[in-house]
Scaffold this motif. Structure first.
Motif, PDB file in Angstrom:
ATOM      1  N   LEU A 167      17.741  71.250  30.808  1.00  0.00           N
ATOM      2  CA  LEU A 167      18.684  71.397  31.918  1.00  0.00           C
ATOM      3  C   LEU A 167      18.726  70.127  32.765  1.00  0.00           C
ATOM      4  CD1 LEU A 167      20.577  73.313  33.510  1.00  0.00           C
ATOM      5  CD2 LEU A 167      18.581  73.942  34.885  1.00  0.00           C
ATOM      6  N   GLU A 168      17.559  69.572  33.051  1.00  0.00           N
ATOM      7  CA  GLU A 168      17.503  68.348  33.866  1.00  0.00           C
ATOM      8  C   GLU A 168      18.167  67.173  33.164  1.00  0.00           C
ATOM      9  OE1 GLU A 168      13.330  68.015  34.496  1.00  0.00           O
ATOM     10  OE2 GLU A 168      13.283  69.495  36.134  1.00  0.00           O
ATOM     11  N   GLU A 169      18.238  67.238  31.835  1.00  0.00           N
ATOM     12  CA  GLU A 169      18.841  66.143  31.069  1.00  0.00           C
ATOM     13  C   GLU A 169      20.341  66.331  30.843  1.00  0.00           C
ATOM     14  OE1 GLU A 169      16.535  66.164  27.515  1.00  0.00           O
ATOM     15  OE2 GLU A 169      14.873  64.995  28.365  1.00  0.00           O
ATOM     16  N   THR A 170      20.895  67.488  31.235  1.00  0.00           N
ATOM     17  CA  THR A 170      22.323  67.722  30.980  1.00  0.00           C
ATOM     18  C   THR A 170      23.242  66.678  31.620  1.00  0.00           C
ATOM     19  OG1 THR A 170      22.384  69.360  32.798  1.00  0.00           O
ATOM     20  CG2 THR A 170      22.117  70.206  30.540  1.00  0.00           C
ATOM     21  N   PRO A 171      22.936  66.151  32.817  1.00  0.00           N
ATOM     22  CA  PRO A 171      23.819  65.120  33.372  1.00  0.00           C
ATOM     23  C   PRO A 171      23.859  63.847  32.524  1.00  0.00           C
ATOM     24  CG  PRO A 171      22.479  66.092  35.107  1.00  0.00           C
ATOM     25  CD  PRO A 171      21.919  66.578  33.806  1.00  0.00           C
ATOM     26  N   VAL A 182      25.213  67.313  39.670  1.00  0.00           N
ATOM     27  CA  VAL A 182      24.742  68.668  39.415  1.00  0.00           C
ATOM     28  C   VAL A 182      24.284  68.797  37.964  1.00  0.00           C
ATOM     29  CG1 VAL A 182      26.231  69.746  41.141  1.00  0.00           C
ATOM     30  CG2 VAL A 182      27.084  69.457  38.805  1.00  0.00           C
ATOM     31  N   VAL A 183      23.509  69.832  37.679  1.00  0.00           N
ATOM     32  CA  VAL A 183      23.143  70.169  36.304  1.00  0.00           C
ATOM     33  C   VAL A 183      24.101  71.259  35.828  1.00  0.00           C
ATOM     34  CG1 VAL A 183      20.729  69.521  36.566  1.00  0.00           C
ATOM     35  CG2 VAL A 183      21.435  71.879  37.087  1.00  0.00           C
ATOM     36  N   ASP A 184      24.046  71.581  34.540  1.00  0.00           N
ATOM     37  CA  ASP A 184      24.945  72.591  34.001  1.00  0.00           C
ATOM     38  C   ASP A 184      24.629  73.968  34.584  1.00  0.00           C
ATOM     39  OD1 ASP A 184      26.939  73.565  31.967  1.00  0.00           O
ATOM     40  OD2 ASP A 184      25.170  74.706  31.377  1.00  0.00           O
TER      41      ASP A 184
END
Length: 552
Positions: A167-171, A182-184
């Motif tokens: 999640l933290e890597e989604t950007p 923001v994240v997803d």
């Protein structure tokens, strides 16, 4: 306590805990919206989707049976793209558990793999940096380390740890997330569900409270209950009775309470019985004409935590009324269903010949089940559907796969403006669905939609700096302008439309918060800047967007 074998009863409690934790964090997920518009509803869509599974699936000790019924519940309750993807995730889980009485840790691990694979298949063009990435990487990256030494709690802990990293890597995978800071939101919602599972395994107790759900349907069969059940009536079908009983030490020894003996008693006064004991809690579902006997018996052992009783004679009358309404419906070669929000817009679509208008759109996405129920009310060979929102298309497509009594055609309209132009191009007397679909597609082929609302937070998207409360406008789904003035923001967005000077028709839908002065200012400015365009004003009374423009 280590749990290495999972049955249907445990899975139901786990999913209920996941729902409770998502509900507690619903607003946080909603606020993770890329665009700062007041329609962030990912958390609400996911909550209502899983809620439909939790509320409408009876207990079953058989994990394959329970998961299949739960998957059907979330499938019918799916709302928005995030909800549809979530429903497909649980469908995949149920496919992997099909035919199993229980599942061990390795089987549950494999089910999580099938879950993400099924979710991916549901999306025509999967996008990385979304909930899909989170659910895939959460299990892929830990798959090989999961062995017989793991119990359910340690598996869920490992899943959450890896999912949080994803999640933290989604950007970094999706530029629009990075720019918006923001994240997803869908990935965040999924993690909240799994954190609820973990909390349950850690001993936290979740209540059954749920917010009242608003129906989005504008069309439903209404019956006069006094004609169905009154002073002269005789009870025919009994009462659907459900309760949770807290066993009490002052009344019995909870450890020695015999659930089989209690079921035997229920069989003497009712049927359709589902009852089980979970430590010092007893859950019961039974159909009976004598609920007072069951109440009296249950209170010999404890007191009610929750209690619900419904008159099934009235329930049956509602079902029969809907069947008769379907039979009475005039047969049509082609019928039309659209999703709209705003009293004026709903009335307009009805005037244009739409058979059923579902009240939905931004902030209240229509569910798969609402589409199916609408289809059931029509007696037609073909039903053409206008979702009028990109976040509702997937639910409409899912309903199309479920409903088989008519051929369903989903027109992927992304706005009510596109739907309006599509209806304007239709021939109301045309009975050939292929010809009518050609008319419809021709009607939306060159339509550009502009939507103006107000920012809900400070952010930057597409290089546009937005200030909380300030007007912002989108061309299609791209944010293009921000201005303290709603009118000026809209005009700036219009200037971004390709070949705007050559456009001939502008349909302007006025929102309920727009003043007559603002409307006059905008229409006067459009007339001056684009004199060749014919402007038609419709008092849409929509509540999210001040102005919606369809330009053709």
């Amino acid at each position: 306590m280590e749990i290495k074998t999972i049955d249907g009863l445990l899975l139901k409690d786990l999913f209920a805990a996941g729902l409770a934790n998502l509900r507690a964090n619903e607003k946080i997920v909603n606020d993770l919206n890329v665009f700062p518009v007041p329609d962030g509803d990912t958390g609400s869509n996911m909550r209502m989707t899983i809620e439909n599974g939790v509320k409408n699936t009876a207990e079953s000790e058989n994990i394959g049976e329970f998961s299949a019924n739960f998957a059907k519940g979330v499938l019918m309750g799916a709302r928005g793209n995030s909800g549809v993807i979530l429903s497909q995730y649980f469908k995949g889980l149920s496919l992997a558990l099909k035919g199993k009485e229980t599942a061990d840790i390795l089987e549950f691990r494999d089910a999580l793999v099938e879950a993400y694979k099924t979710a991916y298949k549901a999306v025509v063009t999967p996008t990385e940096g979304t909930i899909l990435t989170v659910c895939r990487e959460a299990i892929e990256f830990i798959y090989d380390q999961i062995d017989d030494s793991y119990d359910l709690k340690s598996l869920i802990e490992a899943w959450i740890k890896r999912a949080t990293i994803s999640l933290e890597e989604t950007p970094e995978k999706l530029a629009v997330l990075k720019e918006a800071g923001v994240v997803d939101s869908g990935g965040a919602g999924l993690i909240y569900i799994f954190e609820g599972l973990l909390k349950y395994l850690g001993g936290e107790i979740f209540g059954d409270e749920a917010p009242a759900e608003v129906s989005h349907s504008a069309s439903s069969v209404k019956i006069d209950f006094k004609k169905i059940f009154n002073a002269d009536s005789i009870l025919t079908f009994g009462y659907c009775t459900e309760f949770i009983l807290q066993l009490q030490n002052c009344k019995c020894n909870p450890a020695e309470f015999d659930i089989n003996e209690f079921i035997a008693f229920l069989e003497t006064v009712g049927n359709s019985i589902v009852a089980f004991k979970d430590e010092d809690i007893v859950k019961v579902h039974v159909h009976t004409t004598k609920p007072y006997i069951i109440i009296e018996k249950a209170q010999q052992y404890g007191e009610f935590v929750t209690f619900k009783m419904e008159n099934m004679t009235i329930q049956n009358a509602q079902v029969e009324a809907e069947k008769q309404a379907k039979k009475a419906a005039v047969h049509k070669e082609i019928a039309y269903v659209a999703v709209c929000q705003g009293e004026g817009i709903i009335d307009l679509y009805k005037e244009l010949g739409c058979d059923i208008v579902l009240n939905g759109g931004q902030t209240m996405n229509t569910s798969t089940e609402e589409f199916v129920e609408a289809f059931k009310m029509l007696n037609a060979d073909h039903i053409i559907v206008f979702p009028n929102n990109k976040n509702i298309v997937m639910a409409a497509e899912q309903a199309k796969e479920i409903y088989k009594d008519s051929r369903i055609h989903v027109v992927k309209t992304g706005s009510i403006a596109e739907g309006y132009f599509a209806f304007s191009m239709m021939d109301p007397d045309e009975k050939d669905v292929d010809v009518q679909m050609e008319n419809i597609l021709a009607g939306i082929d060159s339509v550009t939609t502009i939507s103006t609302t107000h920012a809900t937070r400070d952010t930057t998207v597409n290089g546009i700096t937005c200030v909380n409360g300030q007007a912002i406008s989108l061309v299609g789904h791209d944010l293009v302008s921000s201005n303290p003035s709603t009118v000026l923001s809209t005009l700036e967005a219009m200037s971004k439309v390709e070949d705007i000077e050559s456009k001939e028709v502008i349909a302007l839908f006025k929102g309920q918060s727009v003043s007559e002065e603002e409307l006059e200012e905008l229409t006067a400015a459009i007339g001056e800047k684009y004199p060749s365009a014919e402007v038609g004003v419709i008092d849409g009374k929509q509540d999210v967007y001040d102005f919606i423009l369809g330009i053709c």
